[in-house]
Design a protein around this motif. Sequence first.
Motif, PDB file in Angstrom:
ATOM      1  N   HIS A 146      12.417 -51.922  79.500  1.00  0.00           N
ATOM      2  CA  HIS A 146      12.000 -51.464  80.835  1.00  0.00           C
ATOM      3  C   HIS A 146      10.516 -51.662  81.053  1.00  0.00           C
ATOM      4  O   HIS A 146       9.872 -50.887  81.768  1.00  0.00           O
ATOM      5  CB  HIS A 146      12.371 -49.990  81.024  1.00  0.00           C
ATOM      6  CG  HIS A 146      12.834 -49.670  82.405  1.00  0.00           C
ATOM      7  ND1 HIS A 146      11.977 -49.622  83.494  1.00  0.00           N
ATOM      8  CD2 HIS A 146      14.064 -49.423  82.896  1.00  0.00           C
ATOM      9  CE1 HIS A 146      12.674 -49.322  84.578  1.00  0.00           C
ATOM     10  NE2 HIS A 146      13.946 -49.211  84.243  1.00  0.00           N
ATOM     11  N   HIS A 200      18.263 -52.309  91.031  1.00  0.00           N
ATOM     12  CA  HIS A 200      18.730 -52.821  89.740  1.00  0.00           C
ATOM     13  C   HIS A 200      19.039 -54.311  89.769  1.00  0.00           C
ATOM     14  O   HIS A 200      19.597 -54.866  88.820  1.00  0.00           O
ATOM     15  CB  HIS A 200      19.897 -52.005  89.183  1.00  0.00           C
ATOM     16  CG  HIS A 200      19.839 -51.854  87.679  1.00  0.00           C
ATOM     17  ND1 HIS A 200      20.133 -52.888  86.812  1.00  0.00           N
ATOM     18  CD2 HIS A 200      19.480 -50.811  86.890  1.00  0.00           C
ATOM     19  CE1 HIS A 200      19.989 -52.467  85.565  1.00  0.00           C
ATOM     20  NE2 HIS A 200      19.586 -51.214  85.583  1.00  0.00           N
ATOM     21  N   HIS A 213      19.977 -46.363  79.775  1.00  0.00           N
ATOM     22  CA  HIS A 213      20.440 -46.364  81.160  1.00  0.00           C
ATOM     23  C   HIS A 213      21.610 -45.393  81.353  1.00  0.00           C
ATOM     24  O   HIS A 213      22.656 -45.548  80.725  1.00  0.00           O
ATOM     25  CB  HIS A 213      20.847 -47.791  81.563  1.00  0.00           C
ATOM     26  CG  HIS A 213      21.330 -47.891  82.963  1.00  0.00           C
ATOM     27  ND1 HIS A 213      20.788 -48.745  83.897  1.00  0.00           N
ATOM     28  CD2 HIS A 213      22.310 -47.226  83.618  1.00  0.00           C
ATOM     29  CE1 HIS A 213      21.412 -48.586  85.048  1.00  0.00           C
ATOM     30  NE2 HIS A 213      22.354 -47.673  84.899  1.00  0.00           N
ATOM     31  N   HIS A 272      14.835 -48.283  77.337  1.00  0.00           N
ATOM     32  CA  HIS A 272      15.382 -47.318  78.305  1.00  0.00           C
ATOM     33  C   HIS A 272      16.852 -47.110  77.993  1.00  0.00           C
ATOM     34  O   HIS A 272      17.568 -48.064  77.708  1.00  0.00           O
ATOM     35  CB  HIS A 272      15.195 -47.856  79.724  1.00  0.00           C
ATOM     36  CG  HIS A 272      15.970 -47.100  80.772  1.00  0.00           C
ATOM     37  ND1 HIS A 272      15.918 -45.723  80.882  1.00  0.00           N
ATOM     38  CD2 HIS A 272      16.813 -47.522  81.743  1.00  0.00           C
ATOM     39  CE1 HIS A 272      16.709 -45.343  81.890  1.00  0.00           C
ATOM     40  NE2 HIS A 272      17.253 -46.416  82.427  1.00  0.00           N
ATOM     41  N   TRP A 283      24.191 -47.680  78.571  1.00  0.00           N
ATOM     42  CA  TRP A 283      23.651 -48.860  77.881  1.00  0.00           C
ATOM     43  C   TRP A 283      22.151 -48.769  77.742  1.00  0.00           C
ATOM     44  O   TRP A 283      21.537 -47.894  78.360  1.00  0.00           O
ATOM     45  CB  TRP A 283      24.112 -50.153  78.545  1.00  0.00           C
ATOM     46  CG  TRP A 283      23.710 -50.451  79.962  1.00  0.00           C
ATOM     47  CD1 TRP A 283      23.976 -49.701  81.076  1.00  0.00           C
ATOM     48  CD2 TRP A 283      23.012 -51.612  80.441  1.00  0.00           C
ATOM     49  NE1 TRP A 283      23.492 -50.330  82.201  1.00  0.00           N
ATOM     50  CE2 TRP A 283      22.900 -51.503  81.843  1.00  0.00           C
ATOM     51  CE3 TRP A 283      22.484 -52.742  79.822  1.00  0.00           C
ATOM     52  CZ2 TRP A 283      22.269 -52.469  82.635  1.00  0.00           C
ATOM     53  CZ3 TRP A 283      21.867 -53.708  80.607  1.00  0.00           C
ATOM     54  CH2 TRP A 283      21.765 -53.565  81.995  1.00  0.00           C
ATOM     55  N   HIS A 307      16.833 -42.940  87.445  1.00  0.00           N
ATOM     56  CA  HIS A 307      16.908 -42.549  86.033  1.00  0.00           C
ATOM     57  C   HIS A 307      17.213 -41.052  85.896  1.00  0.00           C
ATOM     58  O   HIS A 307      16.915 -40.271  86.804  1.00  0.00           O
ATOM     59  CB  HIS A 307      15.572 -42.817  85.342  1.00  0.00           C
ATOM     60  CG  HIS A 307      15.309 -44.275  85.072  1.00  0.00           C
ATOM     61  ND1 HIS A 307      14.526 -44.704  84.044  1.00  0.00           N
ATOM     62  CD2 HIS A 307      15.743 -45.395  85.691  1.00  0.00           C
ATOM     63  CE1 HIS A 307      14.466 -46.025  84.038  1.00  0.00           C
ATOM     64  NE2 HIS A 307      15.197 -46.478  85.042  1.00  0.00           N
ATOM     65  N   HIS A 343      14.700 -47.437  91.273  1.00  0.00           N
ATOM     66  CA  HIS A 343      14.396 -48.845  91.583  1.00  0.00           C
ATOM     67  C   HIS A 343      15.650 -49.613  91.942  1.00  0.00           C
ATOM     68  O   HIS A 343      16.769 -49.136  91.738  1.00  0.00           O
ATOM     69  CB  HIS A 343      13.689 -49.520  90.404  1.00  0.00           C
ATOM     70  CG  HIS A 343      14.462 -49.509  89.097  1.00  0.00           C
ATOM     71  ND1 HIS A 343      15.367 -50.482  88.756  1.00  0.00           N
ATOM     72  CD2 HIS A 343      14.455 -48.633  88.055  1.00  0.00           C
ATOM     73  CE1 HIS A 343      15.862 -50.223  87.559  1.00  0.00           C
ATOM     74  NE2 HIS A 343      15.340 -49.094  87.107  1.00  0.00           N
ATOM     75  N   HIS A 380      19.022 -47.484  91.796  1.00  0.00           N
ATOM     76  CA  HIS A 380      19.223 -46.778  90.525  1.00  0.00           C
ATOM     77  C   HIS A 380      18.181 -45.683  90.361  1.00  0.00           C
ATOM     78  O   HIS A 380      17.006 -45.910  90.608  1.00  0.00           O
ATOM     79  CB  HIS A 380      19.103 -47.791  89.373  1.00  0.00           C
ATOM     80  CG  HIS A 380      19.133 -47.184  88.004  1.00  0.00           C
ATOM     81  ND1 HIS A 380      20.084 -46.263  87.608  1.00  0.00           N
ATOM     82  CD2 HIS A 380      18.347 -47.380  86.913  1.00  0.00           C
ATOM     83  CE1 HIS A 380      19.855 -45.931  86.340  1.00  0.00           C
ATOM     84  NE2 HIS A 380      18.816 -46.581  85.904  1.00  0.00           N
ATOM     85  N   HIS A 436      18.359 -51.026  77.414  1.00  0.00           N
ATOM     86  CA  HIS A 436      17.702 -52.315  77.689  1.00  0.00           C
ATOM     87  C   HIS A 436      16.202 -52.073  77.819  1.00  0.00           C
ATOM     88  O   HIS A 436      15.757 -50.938  77.983  1.00  0.00           O
ATOM     89  CB  HIS A 436      18.295 -52.965  78.958  1.00  0.00           C
ATOM     90  CG  HIS A 436      18.158 -52.187  80.235  1.00  0.00           C
ATOM     91  ND1 HIS A 436      16.956 -52.081  80.924  1.00  0.00           N
ATOM     92  CD2 HIS A 436      19.053 -51.477  80.969  1.00  0.00           C
ATOM     93  CE1 HIS A 436      17.151 -51.359  82.030  1.00  0.00           C
ATOM     94  NE2 HIS A 436      18.411 -50.962  82.077  1.00  0.00           N
TER      95      HIS A 436
HETATM   96 CU1  C2O Z   1      19.121 -49.996  83.859  1.00  0.00          CU
HETATM   97 CU2  C2O Z   1      15.604 -48.461  85.201  1.00  0.00          CU
HETATM   98  O1  C2O Z   1      17.321 -49.282  84.505  1.00  0.00           O
END
Ligand code: C2O
Length: 492
Positions: free
Chosen positions: A156, A476, A113, A111, A152, A428, A474, A426, A154
């Motif tokens: 998911h 975080h 971010h 993902h 960034w 997206h 969601h 958070h 990471h």
């Molecule tokens: Cu940093 Cu859905 O994430």
Amino acid sequence: MAPISRRNALLLGGLGASATIAGGAGLWSSLNSRASPVTGQDLAQPAALRSSGGILAATLEAAPGRLPLAGRLAGALGYNGGIPGPTLRLRAGEVLRLRLVNKLAEPTNLHLHGLHVSPQGNSDNVFVTVDPGGSFDYEYQLPAGHPPGLYWYHPHHHGRVAAQIFAGLFGAIIVEDAEPVPASAERILLVSDTSLDGAGDVAEPAEPERMAGREGAVLLVNGQANPRFAARPGDREHWRIVNCCVARYLRMRLDGQKVQLLGMDSGRLQAPSDVQEVLLAPGNRAELLVTAANGESVLRALPYDRGRLAGMAGRGMGPAPPEGGDGTADPAGSALATLLVAGGPASAVAAVPAGPAPPELGSAVVAARRQLVLGTGMGMGAGMGMMGFTINGRAFDESRTDTTAAAGTVEEWTIINRSPMDHPFHLHVWPMQLVAENGRPVEPALRDVVNVPANGWVTVRIAFRDFTGRSVYHCHILDHEDLGMMGVIEVR
Ligand code: C2O
Ligand code: CU
Ligand code: CU
């Protein structure tokens, strides 16, 4: 029975058979020093991968290994053999092609971010699964007007996000400024935390810690424990800080230096603003200007009370106190990094070009108003004896679409926290503009992670521009996300 301190509990978890055989205090302390971090190394910067000819093409290989972490070799996970992974540097309007190779023993995915890119197909699609031994070719087209700044990447993969980040899978993305921010030095500071067992391997926390949101015993910057770096008086440095911690809030201070905030997340300020402290919820980023003055200054993370959950059998579940031995949080906080300013005065640095005008969704026509209730509690979408983590009473189900928004419209969401613990919310793909906290208007600013205080609520506006498709929102605190506090949005 005396309670086992958190540090000892982690050690016990990692001792295994050899400890049972050898036992004794000597082994105990030698294991303890083997796992304790080495501080004071020179600050390292992650390797940078830069675009050329409008494209950045790279391979990210997620793999376990003995990797440099906290000044030692730790059993951890890394991208391309390092923690953090390489920094991806590109510009608005460019294409990012990433081949993700999964050398882990479990599924993963990727993902980006905070980036405003399509959530569909092989773009920023969190519903993709890359099985062990497999690979996947992602391709992302950044829009021409993409805001510059710090983002960034990471994993998911639902259920394993917290564990994989805690073990070392994360890296920075920089969307370059059209006109670079003039600075004596640019420093990328990826703050993470983790816990190492007696053998020096990343430890998995127990269930209550996952419910509270795991906080590692070791705080790291670029995988290092309290690294050092130097500047000359008058230098003006550009620091780009990401809170990569799974659950820990970072209330940061840098005493003895002039600190200005350039922006948070994708929300750049019109002009830098003087600050004493910066609070980053998990996932948030801050870009700072630091004007150096003689002396040694420590970038500290001060205690932050994010509340506790009323737990099973009446036990409160909250973050464990940082290491100090006596079970109380150190009011001076934890050292993240140390800046030494000495030498002859530096030459002056040019002024920062003006940033964008403040976002103005405040006066937009609102097509829909929604409430999202973040809930925790027994029996809320949970199994027997388990605490549930829900949004509007439901735990995450990737086959269900919870929210449908019309492309091209502006919506107003009020995110309500019905629990005695903060949750960083958070979304997206589409940035949120802050409108109000607990009903009080706040400065309009763009964020992709918004802290919703314990028993409080936050109102944001979102413009569903440019992209259609399914994605997620969601908490975080990534343990909460893995436990179900996530919903699906479709824009069409
Ligand atoms: Cu940093 Cu859905 O994430
Ligand atoms: Cu994200
Ligand atoms: Cu949460």
